[in-house]
Design an enzyme around this catalytic site. Structure first.
Site, PDB file in Angstrom:
ATOM      1  N   ARG A 241       0.853  -1.181   0.000  1.00 40.39           N
ATOM      2  CA  ARG A 241       0.000   0.000   0.000  1.00 40.39           C
ATOM      3  C   ARG A 241       0.893   1.237   0.000  1.00 40.39           C
ATOM      4  O   ARG A 241       1.928   1.265   0.690  1.00 40.39           O
ATOM      5  CB  ARG A 241      -0.890   0.044   1.252  1.00 40.39           C
ATOM      6  CG  ARG A 241      -2.036  -0.937   1.269  1.00 40.39           C
ATOM      7  CD  ARG A 241      -3.126  -0.553   0.249  1.00 40.39           C
ATOM      8  NE  ARG A 241      -4.267  -1.440   0.313  1.00 40.39           N
ATOM      9  CZ  ARG A 241      -4.428  -2.552  -0.422  1.00 40.39           C
ATOM     10  NH1 ARG A 241      -3.494  -2.912  -1.293  1.00 40.39           N
ATOM     11  NH2 ARG A 241      -5.520  -3.277  -0.302  1.00 40.39           N
ATOM     12  N   ASP A 265       3.667  -0.476  -7.216  1.00 35.15           N
ATOM     13  CA  ASP A 265       2.348  -0.896  -7.718  1.00 35.15           C
ATOM     14  C   ASP A 265       1.219  -0.301  -6.883  1.00 35.15           C
ATOM     15  O   ASP A 265       0.063  -0.401  -7.256  1.00 35.15           O
ATOM     16  CB  ASP A 265       2.267  -2.437  -7.704  1.00 35.15           C
ATOM     17  CG  ASP A 265       0.974  -2.963  -8.308  1.00 35.15           C
ATOM     18  OD1 ASP A 265       0.654  -2.572  -9.452  1.00 35.15           O
ATOM     19  OD2 ASP A 265       0.279  -3.759  -7.644  1.00 35.15           O
ATOM     20  N   GLU A 270      -4.314   6.870  -4.664  1.00 31.72           N
ATOM     21  CA  GLU A 270      -4.580   6.244  -5.969  1.00 31.72           C
ATOM     22  C   GLU A 270      -5.933   6.685  -6.506  1.00 31.72           C
ATOM     23  O   GLU A 270      -6.861   6.847  -5.722  1.00 31.72           O
ATOM     24  CB  GLU A 270      -4.621   4.714  -5.813  1.00 31.72           C
ATOM     25  CG  GLU A 270      -3.278   4.103  -5.617  1.00 31.72           C
ATOM     26  CD  GLU A 270      -3.361   2.596  -5.419  1.00 31.72           C
ATOM     27  OE1 GLU A 270      -4.400   1.993  -5.751  1.00 31.72           O
ATOM     28  OE2 GLU A 270      -2.384   2.033  -4.934  1.00 31.72           O
ATOM     29  N   HIS A 288      -1.519  -0.608  -9.719  1.00 32.12           N
ATOM     30  CA  HIS A 288      -2.164  -1.484  -8.723  1.00 32.12           C
ATOM     31  C   HIS A 288      -2.747  -2.745  -9.394  1.00 32.12           C
ATOM     32  O   HIS A 288      -3.956  -2.990  -9.342  1.00 32.12           O
ATOM     33  CB  HIS A 288      -3.261  -0.742  -7.940  1.00 32.12           C
ATOM     34  CG  HIS A 288      -3.585  -1.419  -6.640  1.00 32.12           C
ATOM     35  ND1 HIS A 288      -3.823  -0.735  -5.474  1.00 32.12           N
ATOM     36  CD2 HIS A 288      -3.716  -2.724  -6.313  1.00 32.12           C
ATOM     37  CE1 HIS A 288      -4.083  -1.592  -4.500  1.00 32.12           C
ATOM     38  NE2 HIS A 288      -4.021  -2.814  -4.999  1.00 32.12           N
ATOM     39  N   ILE A 289      -1.853  -3.527 -10.001  1.00 32.76           N
ATOM     40  CA  ILE A 289      -2.294  -4.763 -10.666  1.00 32.76           C
ATOM     41  C   ILE A 289      -1.642  -5.986 -10.020  1.00 32.76           C
ATOM     42  O   ILE A 289      -1.498  -7.029 -10.654  1.00 32.76           O
ATOM     43  CB  ILE A 289      -1.992  -4.733 -12.184  1.00 32.76           C
ATOM     44  CG1 ILE A 289      -0.508  -4.406 -12.451  1.00 32.76           C
ATOM     45  CG2 ILE A 289      -2.909  -3.747 -12.882  1.00 32.76           C
ATOM     46  CD1 ILE A 289      -0.081  -4.649 -13.882  1.00 32.76           C
TER      47      ILE A 289
HETATM   48  C1  8YV Z   1      -6.789  -6.144  -5.131  1.00 33.35           C
HETATM   49  C2  8YV Z   1      -5.128  -5.661  -3.262  1.00 33.35           C
HETATM   50  O1  8YV Z   1      -6.823  -6.282  -6.483  1.00 33.35           O
HETATM   51  O2  8YV Z   1      -6.282  -7.475  -2.289  1.00 33.35           O
HETATM   52  C3  8YV Z   1      -5.670  -6.431  -2.115  1.00 33.35           C
HETATM   53  O3  8YV Z   1      -5.487  -5.968  -0.972  1.00 33.35           O
HETATM   54  O4  8YV Z   1      -4.455  -4.750  -3.054  1.00 33.35           O
HETATM   55  C4  8YV Z   1      -5.382  -5.954  -4.706  1.00 33.35           C
HETATM   56  O5  8YV Z   1      -4.547  -6.984  -5.097  1.00 33.35           O
HETATM   57  C5  8YV Z   1      -7.707  -5.044  -4.733  1.00 33.35           C
HETATM   58  O6  8YV Z   1      -7.558  -4.621  -3.445  1.00 33.35           O
HETATM   59  C6  8YV Z   1      -9.137  -5.444  -5.025  1.00 33.35           C
HETATM   60  O7  8YV Z   1     -10.057  -4.799  -4.195  1.00 33.35           O
END
Ligand code: 8YV
Length: 322
Positions: A241, A265, A270, A288-289
């Site tokens: 994060r 990422d 964001e 964020h992928i």
């Molecule tokens: C998700 C993520 O795609 O799961 C998590 O915490 O950061 C990501 O990989 C996203 O949060 C989907 O809500």
């Protein structure tokens, strides 16, 4: 039976197989156009719903909980991170919260290795050069990065994702260091070096990868003081994060050469990435992928549904976090 199906508000477009199961088992309010709900739209869409299946793009603050109808009893997140949910407010309003751990650890670990390689080997710069037609010559001094193989990797947060990253990094013969709230058992540690404090670990990190949750303790944990403890020319990877990083300190470290490069990422604020980060050549940036592959997206949806199924069958959901 059809009349007794609980109503689930699904805030984002999910994989077809997940939609199919939702429509089979629930009165599902889907969002096939994938519109982003703001606070008011979210509250309006939740009227009469028994559950919400959101992503990290929806923020459940005290205000939102106060506005949600009493019928909403569970928030079954499609995410492992749940820093977008004020869990104290959830508890106060009697709403159960679940997440989707485990199923995205490998995908996020893959992305982390991509970030490390992309940053160390200047992948963004190289790609831009080729695409722009700006590549005119080659020389041994051209686009020289730093090696990943054999380097020391420090992992902050040695949970499931941190351990999956360590497993992949061992294939690069990296020496694994980690800092975690508690030391892992030897079968999980697999020879990695445990550091009681982050400050102890940082001087050993040619590469530093962040895998901790956002908590009061970890918010902004990578600040100027801690960046200064890294070896000069370290590489940072952040697939966790943005909130665990102080952006001003990150930008200073990237400009001064304290960091050779950063692969990122996940960002503060964001999708509005700080333009100073985007302007730097020594950043390798993804939107964020981390968990974005087909198999993982299906598994995340099914895991969220498993939690809903348990809740509505009167059982404790397996992934309850609040
Ligand atoms: C998700 C993520 O795609 O799961 C998590 O915490 O950061 C990501 O990989 C996203 O949060 C989907 O809500």
């Amino acid at each position: 039976m059809a009349d007794s199906k609980p109503t689930v508000l699904v805030t984002r477009r999910l994989p077809d197989a997940v939609h199919a199961r939702l429509e089979r088992d629930y009165d599902a309010r889907l969002n096939p156009e994938d519109r982003l709900y703001d606070k008011d739209a979210l509250i309006a869409a939740a009227q009469g719903a028994d559950a919400i299946l959101p992503c990290h793009t929806e923020h459940f603050t005290e205000d939102v909980f106060a506005g949600l109808p009493d019928s909403v009893k569970i928030i079954a997140n499609f995410s492992v991170g749940y820093d977008h949910v004020d869990v104290k407010a959830a508890a106060k309003h009697g709403v159960v919260v679940t997440n989707t751990p485990e199923v995205l650890s490998d995908a996020t670990a893959e992305t982390t290795i991509l970030l490390m390689l992309g940053a160390a080997r200047r992948a963004s710069e190289g790609e831009r050069l080729v695409r722009s037609g700006g590549w005119k010559d080659w020389s041994p001094a051209f686009m020289v990065g730093v090696a990943v193989t054999g380097k020391r990797l420090g992992i902050l947060g040695m949970g499931r994702v941190g351990q999956a990253v360590a497993d992949l990094a061992r294939a690069f013969r990296m020496e694994i260091h980690y800092h975690n709230r508690s030391r892992l058992s030897p079968d999980k540690e697999k020879g990695a070096v445990f550091h009681e404090t982050l400050e102890d670990m940082l001087p050993h990190c040619d590469f530093l990868s962040l895998h901790c949750n956002v908590t009061e303790e970890t918010r902004g944990i990578m600040d100027a003081k801690r960046f200064a403890l890294l070896p000069d020319g370290a590489v940072l990877a952040n697939a966790a994060r943005g909130a665990v990083i102080d952006d001003d300190a990150l930008i200073d470290a990237l400009k001064s050469g304290k960091l050779f490069a950063a692969g990122i990422d996940a960002y503060n604020n964001e999708p509005n990435v700080d333009p100073r980060i985007a302007a730097l050549d020594n950043t390798f940036l993804l939107p964020h992928i981390g968990s974005a592959n087909r198999e993982t997206r299906d598994a995340m949806g099914f895991r969220a549904l498993d939690n809903l199924d348990a809740f509505f069958a009167g059982r404790e959901p397996g992934d309850r976090v609040a």
